[in-house]
Design a protein around this motif. Structure first.
Motif, PDB file in Angstrom:
ATOM      1  N   LEU A 427       0.825  -1.206   0.000  1.00 30.88           N
ATOM      2  CA  LEU A 427       0.000   0.000   0.000  1.00 30.88           C
ATOM      3  C   LEU A 427       0.864   1.264   0.000  1.00 30.88           C
ATOM      4  N   PHE A 428       2.120   1.129   0.452  1.00 28.88           N
ATOM      5  CA  PHE A 428       3.005   2.294   0.624  1.00 28.88           C
ATOM      6  C   PHE A 428       4.183   2.307  -0.352  1.00 28.88           C
ATOM      7  N   SER A 429       4.437   1.196  -1.012  1.00 25.62           N
ATOM      8  CA  SER A 429       5.701   1.022  -1.743  1.00 25.62           C
ATOM      9  C   SER A 429       5.920   2.025  -2.872  1.00 25.62           C
ATOM     10  N   SER A 430       4.886   2.723  -3.300  1.00 26.90           N
ATOM     11  CA  SER A 430       5.058   3.739  -4.350  1.00 26.90           C
ATOM     12  C   SER A 430       4.587   5.126  -3.892  1.00 26.90           C
ATOM     13  N   ASN A 431       4.300   5.244  -2.593  1.00 31.72           N
ATOM     14  CA  ASN A 431       3.728   6.492  -2.074  1.00 31.72           C
ATOM     15  C   ASN A 431       4.839   7.411  -1.541  1.00 31.72           C
ATOM     16  N   VAL A 432       5.604   7.964  -2.440  1.00 38.42           N
ATOM     17  CA  VAL A 432       6.705   8.851  -2.049  1.00 38.42           C
ATOM     18  C   VAL A 432       6.171  10.146  -1.444  1.00 38.42           C
ATOM     19  N   ALA A 433       4.993  10.566  -1.894  1.00 35.71           N
ATOM     20  CA  ALA A 433       4.388  11.799  -1.369  1.00 35.71           C
ATOM     21  C   ALA A 433       4.149  11.689   0.135  1.00 35.71           C
ATOM     22  N   LEU A 434       3.763  10.512   0.597  1.00 33.30           N
ATOM     23  CA  LEU A 434       3.539  10.315   2.031  1.00 33.30           C
ATOM     24  C   LEU A 434       4.853  10.437   2.792  1.00 33.30           C
ATOM     25  N   VAL A 435       5.927   9.876   2.241  1.00 30.80           N
ATOM     26  CA  VAL A 435       7.235   9.978   2.896  1.00 30.80           C
ATOM     27  C   VAL A 435       7.658  11.447   3.001  1.00 30.80           C
ATOM     28  N   GLN A 436       7.445  12.195   1.930  1.00 32.40           N
ATOM     29  CA  GLN A 436       7.777  13.625   1.959  1.00 32.40           C
ATOM     30  C   GLN A 436       6.961  14.356   3.015  1.00 32.40           C
ATOM     31  N   LYS A 437       5.682  13.989   3.109  1.00 31.82           N
ATOM     32  CA  LYS A 437       4.801  14.610   4.104  1.00 31.82           C
ATOM     33  C   LYS A 437       5.303  14.329   5.520  1.00 31.82           C
ATOM     34  N   LEU A 438       5.786  13.135   5.759  1.00 30.45           N
ATOM     35  CA  LEU A 438       6.295  12.776   7.083  1.00 30.45           C
ATOM     36  C   LEU A 438       7.578  13.542   7.408  1.00 30.45           C
ATOM     37  N   PHE A 439       8.457  13.681   6.410  1.00 29.49           N
ATOM     38  CA  PHE A 439       9.683  14.458   6.636  1.00 29.49           C
ATOM     39  C   PHE A 439       9.355  15.916   6.962  1.00 29.49           C
ATOM     40  N   GLU A 440       8.388  16.478   6.259  1.00 27.46           N
ATOM     41  CA  GLU A 440       7.979  17.869   6.535  1.00 27.46           C
ATOM     42  C   GLU A 440       7.402  17.998   7.937  1.00 27.46           C
ATOM     43  N   SER A 441       6.612  16.994   8.340  1.00 26.24           N
ATOM     44  CA  SER A 441       6.026  17.016   9.689  1.00 26.24           C
ATOM     45  C   SER A 441       7.098  16.842  10.751  1.00 26.24           C
ATOM     46  N   LEU A 442       8.130  16.093  10.433  1.00 24.55           N
ATOM     47  CA  LEU A 442       9.226  15.854  11.377  1.00 24.55           C
ATOM     48  C   LEU A 442       9.896  17.172  11.781  1.00 24.55           C
ATOM     49  N   ILE A 443       9.952  18.100  10.845  1.00 25.64           N
ATOM     50  CA  ILE A 443      10.562  19.411  11.123  1.00 25.64           C
ATOM     51  C   ILE A 443       9.641  20.264  11.986  1.00 25.64           C
ATOM     52  N   LYS A 444       8.338  20.173  11.743  1.00 25.31           N
ATOM     53  CA  LYS A 444       7.372  21.048  12.417  1.00 25.31           C
ATOM     54  C   LYS A 444       7.029  20.570  13.828  1.00 25.31           C
ATOM     55  N   GLU A 445       6.961  19.254  14.021  1.00 25.78           N
ATOM     56  CA  GLU A 445       6.473  18.707  15.294  1.00 25.78           C
ATOM     57  C   GLU A 445       7.587  18.651  16.341  1.00 25.78           C
ATOM     58  N   HIS A 446       7.163  18.420  17.584  1.00 22.58           N
ATOM     59  CA  HIS A 446       8.108  18.367  18.701  1.00 22.58           C
ATOM     60  C   HIS A 446       7.723  17.234  19.653  1.00 22.58           C
ATOM     61  N   GLY A 447       8.648  16.895  20.524  1.00 27.40           N
ATOM     62  CA  GLY A 447       8.373  15.975  21.629  1.00 27.40           C
ATOM     63  C   GLY A 447       7.887  14.609  21.178  1.00 27.40           C
ATOM     64  N   GLU A 448       6.767  14.143  21.803  1.00 23.16           N
ATOM     65  CA  GLU A 448       6.245  12.799  21.563  1.00 23.16           C
ATOM     66  C   GLU A 448       5.844  12.589  20.108  1.00 23.16           C
ATOM     67  N   VAL A 449       5.254  13.607  19.524  1.00 22.44           N
ATOM     68  CA  VAL A 449       4.781  13.471  18.148  1.00 22.44           C
ATOM     69  C   VAL A 449       5.966  13.292  17.205  1.00 22.44           C
ATOM     70  N   ARG A 450       7.025  14.052  17.436  1.00 22.92           N
ATOM     71  CA  ARG A 450       8.211  13.939  16.584  1.00 22.92           C
ATOM     72  C   ARG A 450       8.819  12.541  16.689  1.00 22.92           C
ATOM     73  N   GLN A 451       8.857  12.019  17.902  1.00 29.18           N
ATOM     74  CA  GLN A 451       9.384  10.670  18.102  1.00 29.18           C
ATOM     75  C   GLN A 451       8.519   9.636  17.367  1.00 29.18           C
ATOM     76  N   ALA A 452       7.186   9.830  17.403  1.00 27.72           N
ATOM     77  CA  ALA A 452       6.270   8.914  16.721  1.00 27.72           C
ATOM     78  C   ALA A 452       6.482   8.957  15.209  1.00 27.72           C
ATOM     79  N   ILE A 453       6.731  10.159  14.672  1.00 28.08           N
ATOM     80  CA  ILE A 453       6.991  10.295  13.230  1.00 28.08           C
ATOM     81  C   ILE A 453       8.294   9.588  12.862  1.00 28.08           C
ATOM     82  N   HIS A 454       9.306   9.760  13.700  1.00 28.80           N
ATOM     83  CA  HIS A 454      10.606   9.121  13.447  1.00 28.80           C
ATOM     84  C   HIS A 454      10.452   7.609  13.377  1.00 28.80           C
ATOM     85  N   GLU A 455       9.668   7.037  14.321  1.00 28.45           N
ATOM     86  CA  GLU A 455       9.441   5.593  14.335  1.00 28.45           C
ATOM     87  C   GLU A 455       8.632   5.150  13.118  1.00 28.45           C
TER      88      GLU A 455
END
Length: 491
Positions: A427-455
């Protein structure tokens, strides 16, 4: 014909001459049941005179609330299967009037006999019999040993009767304390189950037909309803029923706004639930009922009424309104207990979307729904997950697109994303847009949410291990841009 008319005229005169309640009780005790038998007379003059006598009786009785009627005689006549349906219709009217005037001990004594009549009577009378007896059923069973209670109700020989009574009790436990409050407040309103008036709409969890069967034509006083619910809970906790038959009733009662009922229901639910294996396929019907109560369902699955020789009239709408907020918060944890609930499609997805994005929700319910989403991903069968995984991903994306959601909920959304990528990497193997969205969120978020995005990113990487062609090029470009950005920020 003449003799019958003369006798009826004499009865009428004796009734008219009875001035005191005591005297009138004596006359009714002697003549009311025999007069009712004359209702079935083929002679029109006799029937007309009977109706005149009964009209006088009704006026006198209604104006004297302390007046006692010959309930045992009426009941004996009502129990007689040879008695015509026309006579039974009049018998039940005076039984209903007289039974409620009896002292409680006498009501308790006669209740099992009334219950035994249920499966022999037409649908409207079945409802009346249960309306009369529910307030005292708990007192019938509590002081009795199991064997005596079983002999009084004989449910083992009449499973349809048992099912019908359970259905009636379930509807009664869902009844609100004011029928003027019928529509759930939107989620911006306080979380108590206080509803708004809407003509023709049933209260949460109920249908118009269910309201009619429980209340008849008379709204129930709130204090009486509370006491009746407590009586029903005592009845259901007796040895007449096994845990799987009544656990849904206790669950419904646990969300009752009156503490006496809610605490009793919660206690009984805890006891019953501890005796059940929520992963046992035999409990599947109970899980189904939880879904139906949560979402509101049509009447096609309603328990069947016991058969009667007089047949049944068409019902009002059986379309049930979805459960209210208070009850939904109690229902979702039950779905989380079971490994069966994730495979019940489309109900599981409907619950997710209703709880996360519907109008009958709040912060607690949304958090439970997110937990349920993770539960579905972890326990749903492979074949079902292939069908629902795009819908689950859609729900997660929609949730993450709402930045106002609180921290714990956003963390769970990323956990769900990671778990889903583990089980459905395709379901994810061609969804590069989702990966980009997660990287962008990684910069914006902090604390627990950032750790959850990293995982989530770490887990998601496995879905791209076999990436090739355009997907591989896009992914490589994205990763290089992220590395450059990190290097720039570190300088």
């Amino acid at each position: 014909m003449g003799d019958e008319l003369v006798l009826l005229e004499r009865v009428f005169l004796r009734l008219a001459a009875a001035e005191s309640d005591e005297h009138l009780e004596q006359v009714l005790g002697r003549f009311l049941a025999p007069v009712l038998l004359k209702v079935a007379s083929p002679k029109e003059d006799v029937k007309k005179k009977v109706m005149e006598v009964l009209g006088h009786v009704s006026k006198r009785v209604k104006s004297r609330p302390q007046l006692q009627l010959p309930v045992e005689q009426l009941l004996q006549q009502y129990e007689d299967e040879k008695c015509s349906p026309f006579v039974s219709n009049f018998n039940i009217l005076y039984l209903k009037m007289g039974y409620r005037r009896l002292n409680k001990d006498k009501q308790v004594e006669l209740a099992p006999r009334l219950i035994k009549c249920v499966d022999k009577k037409p649908s409207q009378q079945q409802d009346v019999l249960l309306q009369l007896t529910c307030p005292v059923l708990g007192d019938v069973t509590q002081p009795l040993p199991p064997e005596k209670a079983q002999s009084l109700f004989t449910f083992k020989d009449r499973p349809n009767l048992k099912s019908f009574i359970l259905s009636f009790c379930f509807d009664l436990l869902l009844m609100p304390y004011s029928l003027l409050a019928l529509r759930e407040r939107p989620m911006s309103a306080p979380s108590g189950d206080v509803d708004r008036t809407s003509a023709g709409e049933a209260p949460p969890g109920l249908s118009p037909a269910a309201v009619k069967r429980v209340t008849g034509n008379t709204p129930i006083n709130s204090s009486e309803l509370e006491m009746t619910k407590l009586s029903v809970l005592n009845f259901l906790s007796s040895d007449l029923f096994v845990e799987a038959e009544v656990v849904i009733h206790f669950l419904a009662a646990s969300a009752d706004p009156r503490h006496s009922v809610g605490d009793n229901g919660a206690s009984q639910f805890k006891k019953a639930s501890s005796c059940l294996d929520w992963n046992d396929p035999q409990i599947g019907s109970t899980i189904q009922k939880v879904y139906e109560l949560f979402l509101g369902m049509g009447g096609s699955k309603a328990p069947q009424r016991p058969q009667s020789s007089a047949g049944a009239k068409p019902l009002l709408s059986d379309q049930r309104v979805p459960a209210g907020l208070r009850l939904r918060v109690s229902l979702l944890p039950v779905l989380l207990k079971s490994s069966l609930s994730p495979d019940m499609f489309p109900f599981c997805i409907q619950v997710i979307f209703e709880s996360l994005f519907g109008s009958i929700s709040n912060e607690k319910l949304r958090f439970l729904a997110a937990q349920f989403g993770v539960h579905i991903i972890q326990h749903c069968s492979e074949s079902k997950l292939e069908v629902i995984s795009p819908l689950l991903l859609s729900a997660v994306n929609k949730l993450l697109d709402q930045p106002e959601q609180e921290t714990k909920l956003r963390c769970l959304a990323y956990v769900a994303l990671a778990q889903l990528s583990k089980r459905m990497p395709s379901l994810f193997s061609s969804n590069v847009a989702l990966v980009q969205k997660l990287f962008e969120s990684l910069i914006k978020e902090h604390g627990e949410v950032r750790q959850a995005i990293h995982e989530a990113l770490t887990t998601l990487a496995r879905a791209f291990q076999e990436a090739e062609g355009l997907v591989a090029v896009q992914l490589e470009s994205l990763l290089l841009s992220q590395i450059e950005q990190v290097l720039e920020n570190s300088c």
